[in-house]
Design a protein around this motif. Structure first.
Motif, mmCIF file in Angstrom:
data_model
loop_
_atom_site.group_PDB
_atom_site.id
_atom_site.type_symbol
_atom_site.label_atom_id
_atom_site.label_comp_id
_atom_site.label_asym_id
_atom_site.label_seq_id
_atom_site.Cartn_x
_atom_site.Cartn_y
_atom_site.Cartn_z
ATOM 1 N N VAL A 69 0.837 -1.200 0.000
ATOM 2 C CA VAL A 69 0.000 0.000 0.000
ATOM 3 C C VAL A 69 0.873 1.250 0.000
ATOM 4 C CG1 VAL A 69 -1.722 1.305 1.306
ATOM 5 C CG2 VAL A 69 -1.939 -1.173 1.086
ATOM 6 N N ARG A 70 1.936 1.227 0.764
ATOM 7 C CA ARG A 70 2.836 2.385 0.799
ATOM 8 C C ARG A 70 3.468 2.614 -0.576
ATOM 9 N NH1 ARG A 70 5.485 2.852 6.782
ATOM 10 N NH2 ARG A 70 3.810 1.808 7.910
ATOM 11 N N ASN A 71 3.899 1.535 -1.221
ATOM 12 C CA ASN A 71 4.478 1.665 -2.558
ATOM 13 C C ASN A 71 3.467 2.254 -3.531
ATOM 14 O OD1 ASN A 71 7.040 0.713 -1.994
ATOM 15 N ND2 ASN A 71 6.529 -1.416 -2.445
ATOM 16 N N SER A 114 -9.192 5.789 -3.178
ATOM 17 C CA SER A 114 -8.671 6.067 -1.840
ATOM 18 C C SER A 114 -9.200 5.043 -0.834
ATOM 19 C CB SER A 114 -9.072 7.482 -1.399
ATOM 20 O OG SER A 114 -8.581 8.448 -2.300
ATOM 21 N N HIS A 115 -10.486 4.704 -0.964
ATOM 22 C CA HIS A 115 -11.073 3.730 -0.036
ATOM 23 C C HIS A 115 -10.673 2.305 -0.399
ATOM 24 C CE1 HIS A 115 -13.917 1.934 2.733
ATOM 25 N NE2 HIS A 115 -14.345 1.162 1.750
ATOM 26 N N ASN A 116 -10.789 1.954 -1.683
ATOM 27 C CA ASN A 116 -10.625 0.557 -2.081
ATOM 28 C C ASN A 116 -9.178 0.110 -2.232
ATOM 29 O OD1 ASN A 116 -13.444 -0.442 -2.461
ATOM 30 N ND2 ASN A 116 -13.545 1.332 -3.803
ATOM 31 N N LEU A 117 -8.271 1.051 -2.552
ATOM 32 C CA LEU A 117 -6.868 0.679 -2.729
ATOM 33 C C LEU A 117 -5.987 1.032 -1.536
ATOM 34 C CD1 LEU A 117 -6.319 1.714 -6.466
ATOM 35 C CD2 LEU A 117 -6.934 -0.526 -5.540
ATOM 36 N N LEU A 118 -6.462 1.946 -0.697
ATOM 37 C CA LEU A 118 -5.659 2.360 0.454
ATOM 38 C C LEU A 118 -6.291 1.932 1.784
ATOM 39 C CD1 LEU A 118 -4.552 5.974 -0.596
ATOM 40 C CD2 LEU A 118 -3.294 3.827 -0.833
ATOM 41 N N MET A 119 -7.526 2.384 2.022
ATOM 42 C CA MET A 119 -8.120 2.149 3.334
ATOM 43 C C MET A 119 -8.476 0.680 3.558
ATOM 44 S SD MET A 119 -10.451 5.512 3.970
ATOM 45 C CE MET A 119 -10.835 4.924 5.633
ATOM 46 N N PRO A 121 -7.297 -2.180 2.153
ATOM 47 C CA PRO A 121 -6.139 -3.057 2.398
ATOM 48 C C PRO A 121 -5.482 -2.822 3.755
ATOM 49 C CG PRO A 121 -6.070 -2.166 0.176
ATOM 50 C CD PRO A 121 -7.143 -1.423 0.892
ATOM 51 N N ASN A 122 -5.659 -1.621 4.311
ATOM 52 C CA ASN A 122 -5.133 -1.342 5.647
ATOM 53 C C ASN A 122 -6.044 -1.886 6.745
ATOM 54 O OD1 ASN A 122 -2.769 0.048 4.997
ATOM 55 N ND2 ASN A 122 -3.850 1.967 4.686
ATOM 56 N N GLY A 123 -7.225 -2.379 6.362
ATOM 57 C CA GLY A 123 -8.175 -2.847 7.356
ATOM 58 C C GLY A 123 -8.981 -1.729 7.983
ATOM 59 N N HIS A 124 -8.982 -0.542 7.355
ATOM 60 C CA HIS A 124 -9.697 0.609 7.914
ATOM 61 C C HIS A 124 -11.065 0.749 7.252
ATOM 62 C CE1 HIS A 124 -5.900 1.288 9.622
ATOM 63 N NE2 HIS A 124 -5.366 2.052 8.700
ATOM 64 N N HIS A 125 -12.080 0.851 8.073
ATOM 65 C CA HIS A 125 -13.420 1.094 7.550
ATOM 66 C C HIS A 125 -13.935 2.468 7.981
ATOM 67 C CE1 HIS A 125 -17.223 -0.196 5.779
ATOM 68 N NE2 HIS A 125 -17.833 0.376 6.799
ATOM 69 N N TYR A 126 -13.534 2.893 9.177
ATOM 70 C CA TYR A 126 -13.981 4.178 9.709
ATOM 71 C C TYR A 126 -12.779 5.098 9.914
ATOM 72 C CZ TYR A 126 -18.163 1.469 10.782
ATOM 73 O OH TYR A 126 -19.272 0.660 10.696
ATOM 74 N N THR A 127 -12.984 6.379 9.639
ATOM 75 C CA THR A 127 -11.919 7.378 9.769
ATOM 76 C C THR A 127 -12.437 8.586 10.530
ATOM 77 O OG1 THR A 127 -10.992 6.726 7.632
ATOM 78 C CG2 THR A 127 -10.278 8.833 8.530
ATOM 79 N N LEU A 128 -11.648 9.053 11.473
ATOM 80 C CA LEU A 128 -11.917 10.315 12.167
ATOM 81 C C LEU A 128 -10.758 11.249 11.827
ATOM 82 C CD1 LEU A 128 -13.520 12.069 14.143
ATOM 83 C CD2 LEU A 128 -12.280 10.957 16.025
#
Length: 361
Positions: A69-71, A114-119, A121-128
């Motif tokens: 993801v970082r790459n 941003s959601h499907n390729l970054l968040m 894969p990071n396991g993030h669903h919610y963001t504050l």
């Protein structure tokens, strides 16, 4: 909240404020800041993005992104800049609430790269999220940072974070704003740690080889166009020096997560008489420097002291004279003697100078 939990939270708030008041900017303290924000909110992970005085992205630190993801983020940044993308530039715009713009995202967000390729894969669903604004050169407010904490899909809250947790992020803004004001103490010492080298061919300036430490330093610097996680020396881009903002013979000090990256180039010659014509290679030396001020804050916060005593101890650790601490800490001489006695006992030091040396050791 129990008394011990309350005291722990107060210590975290004080650590955040002390770190941001060092005057180092956000990059060198990014890892510590993310850890504090995550702990204060009770999130799974945190990220911090900082921007230059013009409001353009400058760097980031993310606690738990996998290398792939970082790459992708660093090498294919254009995938996340199109319409409907919830990128840092979008979150940095001075519009809408300063906190929580992603608490209730629209359907387009869930279709975005941003959601499907970054968040995801990071396991993030919610963001504050939090936008940090400070007065710019012209006096108008400029966004200098975007902070975010994340949670996965299994949560007791309908939108992942509560209103109280949004207020916690809002409170953190005041400290984060201070990171962009020059309030550092007189100490500018750094701990020189990792050192790496890259060899360049003189005529083309193409990188020929790099040691493992150089690759690690370049990876951790999070430079756009330089996603090298899992890469070998043969994957170094041909325009590496340009990406680092360097020309042959130049040096620069770059703020990066964890500290400062000292970059120095020097020529390697053939024969006994060094001339421009005899230059066969250029050698880039990279050295990571961790400002000692960060370690001073970490050590002071770990001591069982009151908030005022921490303020006094940090002044000693940053190299301030004892006489200056009266005005800087806002205490009388009698109060300073009383608090210093308690600090010296806890820190196993006999006087002000020894206290400072121990905290910087």
């Amino acid at each position: 909240m129990t008394t011990s939990a309350y005291l722990h939270h107060q210590r975290l708030w004080h650590k955040l404020d002390l770190l941001c008041r060092l005057g180092l900017g956000l990059a060198p303290i990014a890892a510590e800041v993310c850890a504090v924000l995550r702990a204060l909110v009770g999130a799974d992970a945190a990220a911090l993005f900082w921007l230059d005085e013009e409001g353009l992205p400058e760097g980031f630190h993310h606690e738990d992104s996998p290398p792939s993801v970082r790459n992708l983020f660093l090498n294919e940044f254009h995938l996340f800049t199109g319409p409907g993308e919830t990128n840092i530039l979008a979150l940095a715009r001075p519009e809408g609430p300063r906190v929580g713009r992603l608490l209730s995202p629209d359907a387009a967000h869930y279709r975005s790269n941003s959601h499907n390729l970054l968040m995801r894969p990071n396991g993030h669903h919610y963001t504050l999220d939090l936008r940090v604004e400070v007065p710019g050169p012209s006096g108008r407010l400029v966004t200098r940072a975007v902070a975010a904490v994340f949670r996965g899909q299994s949560t007791g809250f309908g939108n992942g974070f509560s209103a109280a947790e949004a207020c916690t992020m809002e409170r953190a803004c005041a400290s984060l704003q201070r990171a962009f004001r020059l309030q550092g103490g007189p100490s500018s010492e750094s701990v020189h740690s990792a050192t790496g080298h890259v060899l360049f061919e003189a005529s083309t300036l193409r990188p020929l080889s790099a040691d493992a430490q150089a690759l690690q330093l370049l990876q951790a610097a999070h430079i756009r166009g330089l996603g090298l996680y899992g890469a070998s020396a043969t994957a170094l881009p041909a325009d590496l020096l340009s990406l680092l903002g360097l020309l042959p013979g130049q040096s620069r000090l770059m703020t990066v997560p964890q500290g400062l990256l000292d970059l120095r180039t020097r020529p390697l010659h053939s024969g006994s008489q060094p001339t421009a014509a005899s230059t066969t290679h250029w050698l880039l030396t990279l050295q990571l420097q961790r400002p000692r001020q960060i370690d001073v804050v970490r050590r002071v916060v770990d001591l069982p002291l009151t908030p005022l005593q921490r303020e006094i101890a940090v002044l000693a650790g940053l190299g301030h004279a004892r006489s200056d601490s009266l005005a800087l800490a806002g205490v009388s001489n009698a109060a300073l003697k009383k608090h210093l006695s308690a600090i010296l006992e806890v820190a196993s030091a006999s006087n002000w100078d020894e206290l400072g040396r121990n905290l910087r050791a």
